[in-house]
Design a protein around this motif. Structure first.
Motif, PDB file in Angstrom:
ATOM      1  N   ALA B   4       0.841 -11.725   7.067  1.00 48.69           N
ATOM      2  CA  ALA B   4      -0.564 -11.983   6.714  1.00 48.69           C
ATOM      3  C   ALA B   4      -1.425 -10.752   6.974  1.00 48.69           C
ATOM      4  O   ALA B   4      -2.324 -10.424   6.197  1.00 48.69           O
ATOM      5  CB  ALA B   4      -1.097 -13.172   7.495  1.00 48.69           C
ATOM      6  N   ARG B   5      -1.130 -10.043   8.049  1.00 48.37           N
ATOM      7  CA  ARG B   5      -1.917  -8.855   8.385  1.00 48.37           C
ATOM      8  C   ARG B   5      -1.744  -7.777   7.311  1.00 48.37           C
ATOM      9  O   ARG B   5      -2.706  -7.131   6.899  1.00 48.37           O
ATOM     10  CB  ARG B   5      -1.485  -8.336   9.753  1.00 48.37           C
ATOM     11  CG  ARG B   5      -2.617  -7.685  10.507  1.00 48.37           C
ATOM     12  CD  ARG B   5      -2.362  -7.715  11.984  1.00 48.37           C
ATOM     13  NE  ARG B   5      -3.109  -8.792  12.590  1.00 48.37           N
ATOM     14  CZ  ARG B   5      -3.925  -8.614  13.630  1.00 48.37           C
ATOM     15  NH1 ARG B   5      -4.069  -7.426  14.163  1.00 48.37           N
ATOM     16  NH2 ARG B   5      -4.585  -9.621  14.130  1.00 48.37           N
ATOM     17  N   GLN B   7      -1.014  -8.329   4.245  1.00 45.58           N
ATOM     18  CA  GLN B   7      -1.715  -8.796   3.037  1.00 45.58           C
ATOM     19  C   GLN B   7      -3.213  -8.520   3.135  1.00 45.58           C
ATOM     20  O   GLN B   7      -3.852  -8.151   2.146  1.00 45.58           O
ATOM     21  CB  GLN B   7      -1.460 -10.306   2.862  1.00 45.58           C
ATOM     22  CG  GLN B   7      -0.016 -10.622   2.495  1.00 45.58           C
ATOM     23  CD  GLN B   7       0.385 -12.041   2.828  1.00 45.58           C
ATOM     24  OE1 GLN B   7      -0.423 -12.852   3.263  1.00 45.58           O
ATOM     25  NE2 GLN B   7       1.655 -12.355   2.620  1.00 45.58           N
ATOM     26  N   VAL B   8      -3.759  -8.698   4.343  1.00 40.62           N
ATOM     27  CA  VAL B   8      -5.190  -8.410   4.526  1.00 40.62           C
ATOM     28  C   VAL B   8      -5.436  -6.914   4.312  1.00 40.62           C
ATOM     29  O   VAL B   8      -6.412  -6.522   3.663  1.00 40.62           O
ATOM     30  CB  VAL B   8      -5.673  -8.834   5.933  1.00 40.62           C
ATOM     31  CG1 VAL B   8      -7.130  -8.435   6.137  1.00 40.62           C
ATOM     32  CG2 VAL B   8      -5.504 -10.333   6.127  1.00 40.62           C
ATOM     33  N   HIS B   9      -4.517  -6.081   4.797  1.00 42.23           N
ATOM     34  CA  HIS B   9      -4.680  -4.632   4.612  1.00 42.23           C
ATOM     35  C   HIS B   9      -4.662  -4.274   3.126  1.00 42.23           C
ATOM     36  O   HIS B   9      -5.480  -3.476   2.665  1.00 42.23           O
ATOM     37  CB  HIS B   9      -3.588  -3.866   5.365  1.00 42.23           C
ATOM     38  CG  HIS B   9      -3.780  -3.927   6.858  1.00 42.23           C
ATOM     39  ND1 HIS B   9      -2.788  -3.608   7.752  1.00 42.23           N
ATOM     40  CD2 HIS B   9      -4.838  -4.305   7.609  1.00 42.23           C
ATOM     41  CE1 HIS B   9      -3.238  -3.768   8.984  1.00 42.23           C
ATOM     42  NE2 HIS B   9      -4.477  -4.191   8.924  1.00 42.23           N
ATOM     43  N   TRP B  11      -5.530  -6.194   0.695  1.00 43.34           N
ATOM     44  CA  TRP B  11      -6.810  -6.693   0.143  1.00 43.34           C
ATOM     45  C   TRP B  11      -7.933  -5.698   0.436  1.00 43.34           C
ATOM     46  O   TRP B  11      -8.748  -5.376  -0.438  1.00 43.34           O
ATOM     47  CB  TRP B  11      -7.114  -8.061   0.764  1.00 43.34           C
ATOM     48  CG  TRP B  11      -8.303  -8.745   0.184  1.00 43.34           C
ATOM     49  CD1 TRP B  11      -8.340  -9.593  -0.886  1.00 43.34           C
ATOM     50  CD2 TRP B  11      -9.667  -8.647   0.651  1.00 43.34           C
ATOM     51  NE1 TRP B  11      -9.631 -10.018  -1.105  1.00 43.34           N
ATOM     52  CE2 TRP B  11     -10.458  -9.461  -0.185  1.00 43.34           C
ATOM     53  CE3 TRP B  11     -10.278  -7.950   1.693  1.00 43.34           C
ATOM     54  CZ2 TRP B  11     -11.831  -9.601  -0.014  1.00 43.34           C
ATOM     55  CZ3 TRP B  11     -11.655  -8.090   1.858  1.00 43.34           C
ATOM     56  CH2 TRP B  11     -12.415  -8.909   1.013  1.00 43.34           C
ATOM     57  N   ILE B  12      -7.949  -5.201   1.668  1.00 45.54           N
ATOM     58  CA  ILE B  12      -9.003  -4.266   2.060  1.00 45.54           C
ATOM     59  C   ILE B  12      -8.879  -2.959   1.264  1.00 45.54           C
ATOM     60  O   ILE B  12      -9.874  -2.427   0.765  1.00 45.54           O
ATOM     61  CB  ILE B  12      -8.960  -4.005   3.584  1.00 45.54           C
ATOM     62  CG1 ILE B  12      -9.443  -5.252   4.318  1.00 45.54           C
ATOM     63  CG2 ILE B  12      -9.791  -2.784   3.966  1.00 45.54           C
ATOM     64  CD1 ILE B  12      -9.318  -5.188   5.821  1.00 45.54           C
ATOM     65  N   ARG B  15     -10.338  -3.463  -2.129  1.00 43.75           N
ATOM     66  CA  ARG B  15     -11.810  -3.499  -2.147  1.00 43.75           C
ATOM     67  C   ARG B  15     -12.401  -2.116  -1.935  1.00 43.75           C
ATOM     68  O   ARG B  15     -13.355  -1.729  -2.619  1.00 43.75           O
ATOM     69  CB  ARG B  15     -12.312  -4.462  -1.053  1.00 43.75           C
ATOM     70  CG  ARG B  15     -12.597  -5.889  -1.509  1.00 43.75           C
ATOM     71  CD  ARG B  15     -11.655  -6.340  -2.553  1.00 43.75           C
ATOM     72  NE  ARG B  15     -11.913  -7.709  -3.018  1.00 43.75           N
ATOM     73  CZ  ARG B  15     -11.025  -8.438  -3.640  1.00 43.75           C
ATOM     74  NH1 ARG B  15      -9.812  -7.942  -3.895  1.00 43.75           N
ATOM     75  NH2 ARG B  15     -11.313  -9.658  -4.033  1.00 43.75           N
ATOM     76  N   VAL B  16     -11.824  -1.377  -0.989  1.00 44.53           N
ATOM     77  CA  VAL B  16     -12.365  -0.044  -0.710  1.00 44.53           C
ATOM     78  C   VAL B  16     -12.131   0.883  -1.900  1.00 44.53           C
ATOM     79  O   VAL B  16     -13.032   1.641  -2.303  1.00 44.53           O
ATOM     80  CB  VAL B  16     -11.749   0.532   0.592  1.00 44.53           C
ATOM     81  CG1 VAL B  16     -12.136   1.993   0.778  1.00 44.53           C
ATOM     82  CG2 VAL B  16     -12.204  -0.281   1.804  1.00 44.53           C
ATOM     83  N   MET B  19     -14.664   0.319  -4.534  1.00 49.43           N
ATOM     84  CA  MET B  19     -15.947   0.991  -4.264  1.00 49.43           C
ATOM     85  C   MET B  19     -15.861   2.473  -4.656  1.00 49.43           C
ATOM     86  O   MET B  19     -16.781   3.028  -5.262  1.00 49.43           O
ATOM     87  CB  MET B  19     -16.297   0.871  -2.773  1.00 49.43           C
ATOM     88  CG  MET B  19     -16.577  -0.549  -2.319  1.00 49.43           C
ATOM     89  SD  MET B  19     -16.788  -0.591  -0.519  1.00 49.43           S
ATOM     90  CE  MET B  19     -16.268  -2.246  -0.128  1.00 49.43           C
ATOM     91  N   ARG B  75       0.103  -6.583  -8.408  1.00 50.23           N
ATOM     92  CA  ARG B  75       0.830  -7.380  -7.416  1.00 50.23           C
ATOM     93  C   ARG B  75       0.266  -8.806  -7.375  1.00 50.23           C
ATOM     94  O   ARG B  75       1.016  -9.783  -7.360  1.00 50.23           O
ATOM     95  CB  ARG B  75       0.693  -6.734  -6.031  1.00 50.23           C
ATOM     96  CG  ARG B  75       1.072  -7.643  -4.890  1.00 50.23           C
ATOM     97  CD  ARG B  75       0.496  -7.137  -3.565  1.00 50.23           C
ATOM     98  NE  ARG B  75       0.865  -8.038  -2.478  1.00 50.23           N
ATOM     99  CZ  ARG B  75       0.081  -9.009  -2.011  1.00 50.23           C
ATOM    100  NH1 ARG B  75      -1.108  -9.212  -2.535  1.00 50.23           N
ATOM    101  NH2 ARG B  75       0.499  -9.773  -1.037  1.00 50.23           N
ATOM    102  N   GLU B  80       0.846 -14.581  -8.641  1.00 52.59           N
ATOM    103  CA  GLU B  80       0.304 -15.848  -9.112  1.00 52.59           C
ATOM    104  C   GLU B  80       0.986 -16.351 -10.374  1.00 52.59           C
ATOM    105  O   GLU B  80       1.196 -17.554 -10.532  1.00 52.59           O
ATOM    106  CB  GLU B  80      -1.201 -15.720  -9.369  1.00 52.59           C
ATOM    107  CG  GLU B  80      -1.995 -15.779  -8.077  1.00 52.59           C
ATOM    108  CD  GLU B  80      -3.462 -15.464  -8.263  1.00 52.59           C
ATOM    109  OE1 GLU B  80      -3.870 -15.143  -9.394  1.00 52.59           O
ATOM    110  OE2 GLU B  80      -4.190 -15.535  -7.260  1.00 52.59           O
ATOM    111  N   ARG B  85       6.625 -12.853  -4.870  1.00 53.42           N
ATOM    112  CA  ARG B  85       5.933 -12.729  -3.579  1.00 53.42           C
ATOM    113  C   ARG B  85       6.899 -12.255  -2.519  1.00 53.42           C
ATOM    114  O   ARG B  85       8.102 -12.423  -2.647  1.00 53.42           O
ATOM    115  CB  ARG B  85       5.366 -14.091  -3.153  1.00 53.42           C
ATOM    116  CG  ARG B  85       4.295 -14.626  -4.073  1.00 53.42           C
ATOM    117  CD  ARG B  85       3.569 -15.804  -3.459  1.00 53.42           C
ATOM    118  NE  ARG B  85       2.522 -16.294  -4.357  1.00 53.42           N
ATOM    119  CZ  ARG B  85       2.718 -17.244  -5.265  1.00 53.42           C
ATOM    120  NH1 ARG B  85       3.878 -17.837  -5.367  1.00 53.42           N
ATOM    121  NH2 ARG B  85       1.730 -17.618  -6.072  1.00 53.42           N
TER     122      ARG B  85
END
Lengths: 249, 114
Positions: B4-5, B7-9, B11-12, B15-16, B19, B75, B80, B85
């Motif tokens: 999960a960690r 996956q969060v990275h 995602w971040i 997003r970055v 930007m 990915r 989905e 996965r």
């Protein structure tokens, strides 16, 4: 639908069976005042006693009568037939989507509530880890930011309409879904709660808030006018900064 | 690191990079509009980019952001719609993203060092 004429009937097709099954059609008298739940009850009482469906309060408090009405998840007790029956007098009822069908219109809500638990949906009092009632009342100013965030999502009654309306749940069976994540965000903002860190870990990643596409079907269809999509955005925002600033431990 | 960690990275990072791309694509489009005014030529391109460390940095960041952003997006779509996965797929997409970025950076370097 205009006021029905005397003797007019509605053509109601209903899913019969479990995962496998077929639609069956019933002719139901059209009345000036009838909800979709009234129609289902009429069929079960007068036409086909074997029809399985679920309801309890009939007044929009319990959240147990949600079904798919003309392709859209709704509370049947709060849906007047005139709002959903077309000029052709037809109505289509199916069980809630994204949940296993037990029989006919009754779904198994276990996966929905399992995910609620998995998202850390249980309140964990900070002052009483063993679950005892704290000695003093907590003072939470109603105007504080966190209180307002918690208040915004607290009225969820777990009907599953958002869960059935969510495309991401359909694509990813592990996804916790809007209701569980909304509940998690409510508790994250509850200053009396002591399990915030564990809860934030539980809702992170592909099975949690990060899979949400923010298409907002949950917000659009919530019968309580809650905004699970905003709650999920709140979780994402918090995890973004907590991760970047190394606050996740 | 938990799955999960990671996956969060990812995602971040997406997003970055989004930007960064918002700025980089704007600069890129404005540069195109200005560059074609005098007629587009190899000499003009080299005149602007050759030996210019600022442009090299800009295109290196641009290529890295584009490569990672695109691969992470693919990915998510693959997860989905195809059910691809897991950590193996994640590492493969990360590799594809970095490889794509490398092609872009190599091109930028080629113009810088030409």
């Amino acid at each position: 639908m205009p006021t029905p004429e005397r003797g007019a009937t509605l053509e109601v097709s209903i899913w019969r069976g479990g995962a496998e099954g077929a639609m069956r059609t019933y002719q139901v008298p059209a009345r000036e005042n009838q909800t979709v739940l009234d129609i289902v009850t009429y069929i079960q009482r007068e036409l086909d006693p074997s029809l399985a469906y679920r309801f309890a309060c009939r007044v929009g408090m319990c959240g147990s009568c949600a079904m798919t009405v003309n392709g859209r998840a709704r509370w049947t007790c709060r849906t007047h037939a005139s709002r959903v029956v077309g000029p052709d007098g037809k109505l289509e009822l199916r069980p809630l989507a994204n949940l296993p069908v037990i029989r006919d219109l009754a779904t198994d809500m276990a996966p929905f509530f399992d995910k609620w638990a998995k998202a850390g949906g249980r309140f964990q009092p900070k002052d009483a880890k063993d679950g005892a009632v704290p000695e003093e009342f907590a003072v939470v100013p109603p105007t504080s930011k966190q209180r307002r965030e918690a208040d915004a999502g607290i009225e969820c009654i777990g009907c599953g309409v958002c869960y059935a309306s969510c495309d991401v749940v359909a694509w990813n069976p592990d996804y916790l879904g809007p209701a569980a994540l909304n509940r998690a965000w409510t508790l994250v903002n509850d200053v009396r709660d002591g399990a915030r860190a564990e809860r934030m870990e539980a809702v992170a990643g592909d099975a949690g808030c990060h899979s949400c596409h923010s298409t907002q079907s949950c917000t659009e269809r919530c019968p309580k006018q809650l905004d699970p999509s905003a709650s999920i955005a709140g979780l994402k925002r918090k995890l973004f900064w907590d991760t970047l600033l190394g606050r996740r431990g | 690191m938990s799955a999960a960690r990671g996956q969060v990275h990812l995602w971040i990072v997406q997003r970055v990079t989004a930007m960064l791309l918002a700025v980089a694509v704007t600069v890129h489009l404005v540069t195109i509009l200005l560059a074609v005014r005098g007629g587009l030529s190899a000499a003009e391109l080299l005149g602007r980019l050759q030996g210019n460390a600022a442009w090299l940095c800009f295109y290196a960041v641009f290529a890295l952001a584009a490569g990672l952003h695109g691969a992470i997006g693919l990915r998510n779509i693959a997860g989905e719609s195809l059910g691809w996965r897991g950590r193996g797929f994640d590492l493969a997409w990360l590799g594809i993203g970095l490889l794509t970025a490398l092609f872009g950076i190599r091109a930028a370097w080629g113009l810088y060092a030409a």
